[in-house]
Write a protein that holds these residues in place. Structure first.
Motif, short mmCIF file in Angstrom:
data_model
loop_
_atom_site.label_atom_id
_atom_site.label_comp_id
_atom_site.label_asym_id
_atom_site.label_seq_id
_atom_site.Cartn_x
_atom_site.Cartn_y
_atom_site.Cartn_z
N UNK A 12 -12.96 -1.57 -15.50
CA UNK A 12 -13.28 -2.95 -15.13
C UNK A 12 -14.70 -3.05 -14.57
N UNK A 13 -15.11 -2.06 -13.78
CA UNK A 13 -16.49 -2.06 -13.29
C UNK A 13 -17.48 -1.97 -14.45
N UNK A 14 -17.17 -1.13 -15.43
CA UNK A 14 -18.05 -0.98 -16.60
C UNK A 14 -18.14 -2.29 -17.38
N UNK A 15 -17.01 -2.91 -17.62
CA UNK A 15 -17.00 -4.18 -18.36
C UNK A 15 -17.72 -5.28 -17.60
N UNK A 16 -17.72 -5.17 -16.28
CA UNK A 16 -18.40 -6.17 -15.46
C UNK A 16 -19.89 -5.95 -15.35
N UNK A 17 -20.40 -4.89 -15.97
CA UNK A 17 -21.83 -4.67 -15.99
C UNK A 17 -22.35 -3.66 -14.99
N UNK A 18 -21.49 -2.77 -14.51
CA UNK A 18 -21.90 -1.80 -13.49
C UNK A 18 -22.86 -0.74 -14.03
#
Length: 151
Positions: A12-18
């Motif tokens: 989820x962090x990756x998908x959110x642009x982390x």
């Protein structure tokens, strides 16, 4: 992410642009934990908002954290519901502090009544000279939140 389990939080962090996200968990787990995490990353195409695939999976033994000369350092170290055994608090805090870059942040999310949680936060805050910002959120604080942002 420490103790990634299925990898949901990190993906989820990756998908959110982390940006680049490293999902980690204990190398034991009956020899299925890390392969399962790798399959979940592939199955869920853990891509960020730009379509890149920033998720990397690694096994990480908290009782043997990376050495100080290791190039593994992160701006943000996250963990959800990590404390099940008070004996793991010292190695977990040392690992999190070692992985947080100087000035980095450590964010924990946990049920508020978890045994050992206060001790973990205290160990992280004292942190043997590391300059990491430590934040703790209870699951109840995050329920119903539409978004969580950081300055």
């Amino acid at each position: 992410e420490l103790g990634s389990g299925t990898g949901l939080g990190g993906m989820l962090l990756a998908r959110g642009g982390a940006g680049s996200v490293t999902l980690s968990d204990f190398p034991g787990g009956g020899a299925v934990l890390i392969p399962n995490l790798e399959r979940n990353v592939v199955a869920n195409s853990a891509q960020d908002v730009t379509g890149n695939e920033p998720c990397k999976v690694m096994s990480l033994d908290w009782t043997a954290p990376p050495t100080a000369d290791s190039d593994e350092g992160f701006q943000l170290v996250v963990g959800s519901d990590l404390v099940y055994d008070q004996d793991i608090i010292t190695p977990l805090s040392k690992t999190a502090l070692r992985l947080a870059e100087n000035g980095g942040s450590i964010v924990l999310v946990s049920p508020s009544a978890r045994t050992g949680l206060r001790e973990l936060v205290a160990a992280l805050s004292e942190g043997s000279g590391r300059k990491a910002k430590v934040s703790l959120y209870s699951i109840h604080e995050l329920q119903g939140a539409k978004s969580v942002s950081s300055d």
